[in-house]
Design a protein around this motif. Structure first.
Motif, PDB file in Angstrom:
ATOM      1  N   VAL A  18       0.846  -1.200   0.000  1.00  0.00           N
ATOM      2  CA  VAL A  18       0.000   0.000   0.000  1.00  0.00           C
ATOM      3  C   VAL A  18       0.879   1.246   0.000  1.00  0.00           C
ATOM      4  O   VAL A  18       0.624   2.198  -0.747  1.00  0.00           O
ATOM      5  CB  VAL A  18      -0.975   0.004   1.197  1.00  0.00           C
ATOM      6  CG1 VAL A  18      -1.696   1.340   1.318  1.00  0.00           C
ATOM      7  CG2 VAL A  18      -1.977  -1.133   1.073  1.00  0.00           C
ATOM      8  N   MET A  19       1.931   1.248   0.810  1.00  0.00           N
ATOM      9  CA  MET A  19       2.845   2.391   0.850  1.00  0.00           C
ATOM     10  C   MET A  19       3.523   2.612  -0.500  1.00  0.00           C
ATOM     11  O   MET A  19       3.523   3.716  -1.035  1.00  0.00           O
ATOM     12  CB  MET A  19       3.936   2.179   1.899  1.00  0.00           C
ATOM     13  CG  MET A  19       3.499   2.425   3.286  1.00  0.00           C
ATOM     14  SD  MET A  19       3.303   4.182   3.552  1.00  0.00           S
ATOM     15  CE  MET A  19       3.415   4.207   5.303  1.00  0.00           C
ATOM     16  N   MET A  20       4.076   1.550  -1.076  1.00  0.00           N
ATOM     17  CA  MET A  20       4.831   1.657  -2.324  1.00  0.00           C
ATOM     18  C   MET A  20       3.916   2.048  -3.489  1.00  0.00           C
ATOM     19  O   MET A  20       4.167   3.039  -4.183  1.00  0.00           O
ATOM     20  CB  MET A  20       5.527   0.334  -2.636  1.00  0.00           C
ATOM     21  CG  MET A  20       6.330   0.368  -3.926  1.00  0.00           C
ATOM     22  SD  MET A  20       7.032  -1.234  -4.339  1.00  0.00           S
ATOM     23  CE  MET A  20       5.561  -2.093  -4.882  1.00  0.00           C
ATOM     24  N   VAL A  21       2.877   1.298  -3.712  1.00  0.00           N
ATOM     25  CA  VAL A  21       1.979   1.544  -4.847  1.00  0.00           C
ATOM     26  C   VAL A  21       1.218   2.851  -4.644  1.00  0.00           C
ATOM     27  O   VAL A  21       0.995   3.600  -5.599  1.00  0.00           O
ATOM     28  CB  VAL A  21       1.029   0.349  -5.057  1.00  0.00           C
ATOM     29  CG1 VAL A  21       0.037   0.637  -6.172  1.00  0.00           C
ATOM     30  CG2 VAL A  21       1.819  -0.914  -5.361  1.00  0.00           C
ATOM     31  N   GLY A  22       0.862   3.165  -3.404  1.00  0.00           N
ATOM     32  CA  GLY A  22       0.161   4.410  -3.122  1.00  0.00           C
ATOM     33  C   GLY A  22       0.971   5.628  -3.517  1.00  0.00           C
ATOM     34  O   GLY A  22       0.432   6.603  -4.049  1.00  0.00           O
TER      35      GLY A  22
END
Length: 166
Positions: A111-115
């Motif tokens: 979620v952190m990376m793709v967000g």
């Protein structure tokens, strides 16, 4: 005597690059100044508390970055509409991933990376300096492959996608 003024691709790219760099610096300053307050406020809570979870952490991060960016945009005399649009882009990149996170298809790190990748995509052209074809092509060539590498994602359907053709 005649004067010819041309604003080619180089001029618009350099203006975009400068503006993008200013926004990144403003977001980092906002996060550096405000995120520690969030950390202090939630630091005493147990790890299992909702305010220590991925959703709350990403919303807090997007909020602190949005405040820094909005302050800089208003300083640069941007109208409120683009400020609000850019702030919404900061949250949207994470918000659309939460259902996949809740379903167990994405980890918190995913979620952190793709967000963050989606955040940049959503911020690319609020002033229409890049058309839908350009953004669609960027998403196809850059973002789609990144998302497909995330465990749990089998396929990606790009709605409203436009393609360059020869």
């Amino acid at each position: 005597m005649s004067v010819q003024v041309t604003t080619g691709q180089a001029g618009s790219w350099s203006r975009f690059a400068r503006h993008f760099a200013e926004m990144v610096v403003a977001m980092l300053v906002g996060m550096a100044l405000l995120y520690p307050l969030w950390s202090v406020a939630t630091g005493g809570l147990p790890e299992s508390h909702a305010l220590r979870g991925v959703v709350a952490e990403t919303l807090a991060m997007a909020g602190t970055m949005s405040i820094g960016m909005a302050a800089w945009m208003r300083f640069r005399r941007h109208r409120w509409t683009p400020v609000i649009e850019m702030s919404a882009a900061m949250f949207a990149g994470f918000a659309i991933l939460y259902p996949a996170y809740w379903a167990g298809a994405l980890s918190g790190m995913d979620v952190m990376m793709v967000g963050h990748v989606l955040m940049v995509v959503f911020m690319l052209s609020p002033d229409d300096s890049f058309d839908q074809l350009y953004i669609s092509n960027y998403a196809l060539l850059q973002v789609r492959d990144q998302l497909l590498r995330v465990d749990g994602i089998g396929d990606i359907q790009m709605f409203g996608a436009r393609d360059y053709s020869m």
